[in-house]
Design a protein around this motif. Structure first.
Motif, short mmCIF file in Angstrom:
data_model
loop_
_atom_site.label_atom_id
_atom_site.label_comp_id
_atom_site.label_asym_id
_atom_site.label_seq_id
_atom_site.Cartn_x
_atom_site.Cartn_y
_atom_site.Cartn_z
N LEU A 1 0.87 -1.14 0.09
CA LEU A 1 0.02 -0.14 -0.09
C LEU A 1 0.77 1.29 -0.08
O LEU A 1 0.59 2.44 -0.64
CB LEU A 1 -0.96 0.04 1.19
N PRO B 1 -11.19 5.86 2.15
CA PRO B 1 -11.61 4.61 2.03
C PRO B 1 -12.89 4.44 1.13
O PRO B 1 -13.94 5.36 1.28
CB PRO B 1 -11.99 4.01 3.37
N THR C 1 -10.78 -4.36 -5.81
CA THR C 1 -9.50 -4.12 -5.20
C THR C 1 -9.91 -4.24 -3.81
O THR C 1 -10.99 -3.90 -3.20
CB THR C 1 -9.10 -2.65 -5.31
N GLU C 2 -8.99 -4.32 -2.93
CA GLU C 2 -9.08 -4.60 -1.27
C GLU C 2 -7.88 -4.43 -0.49
O GLU C 2 -7.04 -5.08 -0.93
CB GLU C 2 -9.88 -5.95 -1.19
N PRO C 3 -7.72 -3.47 0.24
CA PRO C 3 -8.71 -2.12 0.34
C PRO C 3 -8.82 -1.14 -0.74
O PRO C 3 -7.93 -1.28 -1.67
CB PRO C 3 -8.16 -1.33 1.75
N SER C 4 -9.86 -0.49 -0.82
CA SER C 4 -10.05 0.47 -1.96
C SER C 4 -10.04 1.79 -1.56
O SER C 4 -10.44 2.17 -0.44
CB SER C 4 -11.25 -0.01 -2.79
N PHE C 5 -9.51 2.75 -2.36
CA PHE C 5 -9.89 4.19 -1.93
C PHE C 5 -10.12 5.13 -3.13
O PHE C 5 -10.05 4.49 -4.31
CB PHE C 5 -8.31 4.62 -1.42
N CYS D 1 -8.82 3.77 -6.75
CA CYS D 1 -7.69 2.97 -6.56
C CYS D 1 -7.80 1.82 -5.52
O CYS D 1 -8.62 1.74 -4.63
CB CYS D 1 -6.33 3.67 -6.36
N GLY D 2 -6.45 0.84 -5.46
CA GLY D 2 -6.67 -0.09 -4.19
C GLY D 2 -5.72 -1.34 -4.55
O GLY D 2 -5.01 -1.18 -5.53
#
Ligand code: PHE
Length: 339
Positions: A222, A247, A253-257, A278-279
């Protein structure tokens, strides 16, 4: 008869040279080639020619008719040329026009795309590509997007009769790339068109432009994602730009932003503006790709990665303070000339 034909030709061609206008040429044509013309009259004499000479006389007849016809055509052309030259005489064709010819420039969208691509290539990303008419697999299933996801709804997406669709995002290129690579790392960007069944207004078009990014290797974190995208947006908006990661949720995606940048329009207070999604690539995506690949290069236990996607139209609008996305496709030079 042969002699008569030769004489007729000589006479006709000589006469042609003395003619100087359209009417005279037409009179000439009727006089020689017309129904009651002299050539026609001569050829009616064919029936009296003895059988053994017919061939020769016939050939001569054709030859003379061709000679007169082509003589007439070239005389017509010569006269036309002379007439044209007369019209142009006295006009200085080297004089520059009063309106001038603009030099043109790159469309603001092209400029932004080039800037984004140039910046990311310098950071180590290579260009990748994929089709705009996509399979549901590449656009949705492999991207961990379930059948009941709203993006898959017929009212949101352009489907073709054969079940394929106009890609709703460039994320399909992630899958295409991962299905075909031979070795790690994967580090690609893919600019291109995306399609959604959106109502067209100041911020929406049914065809728009995205830029996708994907980085996969054995230890992508990340921190890599943050560093890369912060660096990128500071290159685009200036070194002091504040970037925040909020968040969010994306199926793949995980995590995603969602990424916001703090920007101030001239004379206004700084605002957070949403600019990209993104993520970290969801392991389910690696699992789907590994299944079609049939090997372990991208096994979810072996690799990690990040992905991002941003709207290029939106980026151009923010950067230039363009208030209506429709300006980008109307091709009004009064608008385009400003960039
Ligand atoms: N494909 C997403 C969209 O169109 C953006 C995105 C790309 C999000 C990659 C996360 C990772 O909204």
């Amino acid at each position: 008869m042969l002699t008569q034909l030769d004489q007729l030709r000589t006479q006709a061609l000589a006469e042609l040279e003395t003619l100087t206008d359209e009417t005279a040429l037409e009179t000439f044509r009727v006089a020689y080639l017309g129904k009651k013309g002299s050539l026609t009259a001569l050829s009616s004499g064919m029936k009296d020619v003895p059988g053994d000479q017919r061939k020769e006389v016939g050939a001569k007849l054709n030859e003379v008719r061709d000679a007169i016809t082509s003589g007439l055509t070239s005389r017509q052309e010569a006269l036309q040329q002379a007439a044209d030259a007369k019209v142009a005489d006295g006009i200085d064709i080297t004089l520059p026009g009063r309106l001038g010819v603009g030099t043109g420039s790159l469309h603001p969208l092209t400029q932004i795309r080039d800037l984004a691509v140039r910046t990311l290539r310098r950071m180590g990303f290579a260009l990748a590509d994929g089709p705009e008419v996509e399979t549901e697999w590449h656009c949705f299933d492999a991207l961990n997007t379930p059948a009941d996801h709203p993006a898959r709804n017929e009212s949101d997406t352009f489907y073709l009769a054969d079940g394929r669709l106009l890609r709703t995002h460039t994320s399909s290129v992630q899958i295409r790339t991962m299905e075909s690579i031979k070795a790690l790392p994967v580090r690609i960007i893919a600019p291109g068109a995306a399609y959604r069944r959106d109502e067209i207004d100041a911020t929406h078009l049914s065809v728009f432009n995205q830029l996708e990014g994907l980085y996969v290797d054995t230890q992508v974190s990340l921190a890599d994602l943050k560093g890369t995208l912060e660096g990128f947006f500071r290159e685009i908006f200036g070194p002091k730009t504040v970037v925040r990661f909020r968040p969010h949720f994306f199926p793949f995606t995980e995590p995603s932003f969602e990424i916001d940048v703090k920007l101030e329009a001239k004379g206004k207070e700084a605002r957070w503006i949403e600019i990209a999604g993104c993520g970290m690539v969801d392991p389910a995506v690696f699992a789907a790709v590994s299944k079609t690949r049939g090997d372990d290069l991208l096994h979810p236990d072996q690799v990690t990665g990040f992905a991002f996607g941003m709207g290029l139209d939106r980026l151009a609008m923010i950067l230039h303070g363009i208030s209506d996305i429709r300006h980008l496709i109307e091709n009004d030079t009064r608008f385009l000339a400003q960039f």
